[in-house]
Design a protein around this motif. Sequence first.
Motif, mmCIF file in Angstrom:
data_model
loop_
_atom_site.group_PDB
_atom_site.id
_atom_site.type_symbol
_atom_site.label_atom_id
_atom_site.label_comp_id
_atom_site.label_asym_id
_atom_site.label_seq_id
_atom_site.Cartn_x
_atom_site.Cartn_y
_atom_site.Cartn_z
ATOM 1 N N GLY A 70 2.932 17.831 -5.524
ATOM 2 C CA GLY A 70 1.751 18.686 -5.587
ATOM 3 C C GLY A 70 0.786 18.341 -6.697
ATOM 4 N N CYS A 71 0.793 17.078 -7.126
ATOM 5 C CA CYS A 71 -0.168 16.640 -8.142
ATOM 6 C C CYS A 71 -1.543 16.496 -7.501
ATOM 7 C CB CYS A 71 0.279 15.323 -8.760
ATOM 8 S SG CYS A 71 1.877 15.444 -9.580
ATOM 9 N N ASP A 72 -2.572 16.466 -8.332
ATOM 10 C CA ASP A 72 -3.917 16.428 -7.755
ATOM 11 C C ASP A 72 -4.733 15.208 -8.173
ATOM 12 O OD1 ASP A 72 -4.445 17.075 -10.374
ATOM 13 O OD2 ASP A 72 -5.226 19.067 -9.956
ATOM 14 N N PHE A 73 -4.088 14.230 -8.844
ATOM 15 C CA PHE A 73 -4.853 13.050 -9.290
ATOM 16 C C PHE A 73 -3.888 11.878 -9.436
ATOM 17 C CE2 PHE A 73 -9.174 12.988 -11.546
ATOM 18 C CZ PHE A 73 -9.426 11.671 -11.196
ATOM 19 N N ILE A 74 -4.271 10.727 -8.906
ATOM 20 C CA ILE A 74 -3.468 9.518 -9.097
ATOM 21 C C ILE A 74 -4.368 8.371 -9.541
ATOM 22 C CG2 ILE A 74 -1.658 10.108 -7.424
ATOM 23 C CD1 ILE A 74 -3.056 8.153 -5.468
ATOM 24 N N HIS A 75 -3.737 7.376 -10.158
ATOM 25 C CA HIS A 75 -4.437 6.140 -10.532
ATOM 26 C C HIS A 75 -3.674 4.965 -9.935
ATOM 27 C CE1 HIS A 75 -6.934 3.454 -13.014
ATOM 28 N NE2 HIS A 75 -5.868 2.675 -12.934
ATOM 29 N N LEU A 76 -4.406 4.060 -9.313
ATOM 30 C CA LEU A 76 -3.789 2.887 -8.704
ATOM 31 C C LEU A 76 -4.416 1.609 -9.235
ATOM 32 C CD1 LEU A 76 -3.682 3.971 -4.932
ATOM 33 C CD2 LEU A 76 -1.814 4.091 -6.589
ATOM 34 N N GLY A 77 -3.559 0.611 -9.485
ATOM 35 C CA GLY A 77 -4.055 -0.733 -9.725
ATOM 36 C C GLY A 77 -4.382 -1.379 -8.392
ATOM 37 N N GLN A 78 -4.941 -2.574 -8.431
ATOM 38 C CA GLN A 78 -5.366 -3.228 -7.190
ATOM 39 C C GLN A 78 -4.193 -3.527 -6.258
ATOM 40 O OE1 GLN A 78 -8.671 -4.471 -6.151
ATOM 41 N NE2 GLN A 78 -9.469 -3.023 -7.646
ATOM 42 N N GLU A 79 -3.081 -3.986 -6.815
ATOM 43 C CA GLU A 79 -1.922 -4.276 -5.959
ATOM 44 C C GLU A 79 -1.365 -3.002 -5.338
ATOM 45 O OE1 GLU A 79 0.933 -6.485 -8.181
ATOM 46 O OE2 GLU A 79 -0.426 -8.182 -8.510
ATOM 47 N N ASP A 80 -1.319 -1.951 -6.136
ATOM 48 C CA ASP A 80 -0.825 -0.670 -5.621
ATOM 49 C C ASP A 80 -1.755 -0.121 -4.550
ATOM 50 O OD1 ASP A 80 1.386 -0.404 -7.578
ATOM 51 O OD2 ASP A 80 -0.267 -0.356 -8.985
ATOM 52 N N LEU A 81 -3.053 -0.369 -4.711
ATOM 53 C CA LEU A 81 -4.027 0.092 -3.717
ATOM 54 C C LEU A 81 -3.762 -0.567 -2.366
ATOM 55 C CD1 LEU A 81 -6.630 1.577 -2.901
ATOM 56 C CD2 LEU A 81 -7.933 -0.366 -3.828
ATOM 57 N N GLN A 82 -3.421 -1.847 -2.393
ATOM 58 C CA GLN A 82 -3.140 -2.550 -1.124
ATOM 59 C C GLN A 82 -1.956 -1.926 -0.393
ATOM 60 O OE1 GLN A 82 -5.456 -4.621 -0.332
ATOM 61 N NE2 GLN A 82 -6.299 -4.487 -2.405
ATOM 62 N N ALA A 83 -0.986 -1.421 -1.150
ATOM 63 C CA ALA A 83 0.226 -0.875 -0.549
ATOM 64 C C ALA A 83 0.115 0.615 -0.227
ATOM 65 C CB ALA A 83 1.404 -1.097 -1.496
ATOM 66 N N ALA A 84 -0.907 1.255 -0.740
ATOM 67 C CA ALA A 84 -1.037 2.707 -0.576
ATOM 68 C C ALA A 84 -1.729 3.058 0.738
ATOM 69 C CB ALA A 84 -1.816 3.290 -1.747
ATOM 70 N N SER A 85 -1.520 4.287 1.177
ATOM 71 C CA SER A 85 -2.213 4.802 2.365
ATOM 72 C C SER A 85 -3.333 5.731 1.926
ATOM 73 C CB SER A 85 -1.231 5.562 3.273
ATOM 74 O OG SER A 85 -1.944 6.290 4.247
ATOM 75 N N LEU A 86 -4.566 5.208 1.950
ATOM 76 C CA LEU A 86 -5.700 6.041 1.540
ATOM 77 C C LEU A 86 -5.846 7.284 2.418
ATOM 78 C CD1 LEU A 86 -8.436 3.447 0.504
ATOM 79 C CD2 LEU A 86 -7.158 5.002 -0.963
ATOM 80 N N PRO A 87 -5.638 7.162 3.750
ATOM 81 C CA PRO A 87 -5.730 8.379 4.573
ATOM 82 C C PRO A 87 -4.743 9.465 4.142
ATOM 83 C CG PRO A 87 -5.831 6.433 5.964
ATOM 84 C CD PRO A 87 -5.502 5.954 4.585
ATOM 85 N N GLU A 88 -3.515 9.062 3.820
ATOM 86 C CA GLU A 88 -2.522 10.052 3.369
ATOM 87 C C GLU A 88 -2.954 10.692 2.056
ATOM 88 O OE1 GLU A 88 1.833 9.495 3.443
ATOM 89 O OE2 GLU A 88 1.391 7.622 4.524
ATOM 90 N N ILE A 89 -3.473 9.867 1.159
ATOM 91 C CA ILE A 89 -3.919 10.367 -0.143
ATOM 92 C C ILE A 89 -5.070 11.354 0.050
ATOM 93 C CG2 ILE A 89 -5.088 9.662 -2.278
ATOM 94 C CD1 ILE A 89 -3.359 7.027 -2.052
#
Length: 201
Positions: A70-89
Amino acid sequence: MKLDPFYLIVDSAAWIERLVPLGVRLVQLRIKDMDEGGLRAEIRKAKALCARHHCQLIVNDHWRLAIEEGCDFIHLGQEDLQAASLPEIRRAGIRLGLSTHDDAELQTALAAMPDYIALGPVYPTILKKMKWAPQGLERVRAWKDAVAPIPLVAIGGLNPERLDGVFEAGADSAAVVTDITLNADPEARTREWIEKTDRWR
């Protein structure tokens, strides 16, 4: 969105417990190597501490855990961004900060429509080995022109003496790790940062 000009980055809830009560308004929990159970416990403790002291918590990298907790803010590096799901976020309503170091990364970050963009290292840093040379204040100015109105976070080699320069160059917030955590008196150094950034609020 307005970011506090003082952006503290630490690697444990213990640091948050120690420094946030001094008046820190924005803190990132950046833990690299820990099992999921340990991470979840650290995030929960950090979240409770930050809520108690009216401090914005940003969780580094671990976006799935941040959503689950239930956090409301995240920080991603470029590599983490590639692996993350922006729609889910986005569906979770979580705000997003992204690291950038060069023009290609800046374009990638802008395409993700983040809530802030970080540029580093502005000055030489001892935190980690960087393949990028120090960016300098001219790059801060260029980045601000490129990202406005998105807030810009400057990071890397910052100390109280260098703060006026990065803010005058256009940074909205100045991130710090080692200048505080490696200081002989982290509490006094934190107060110095708060005092120095007060005029940029």
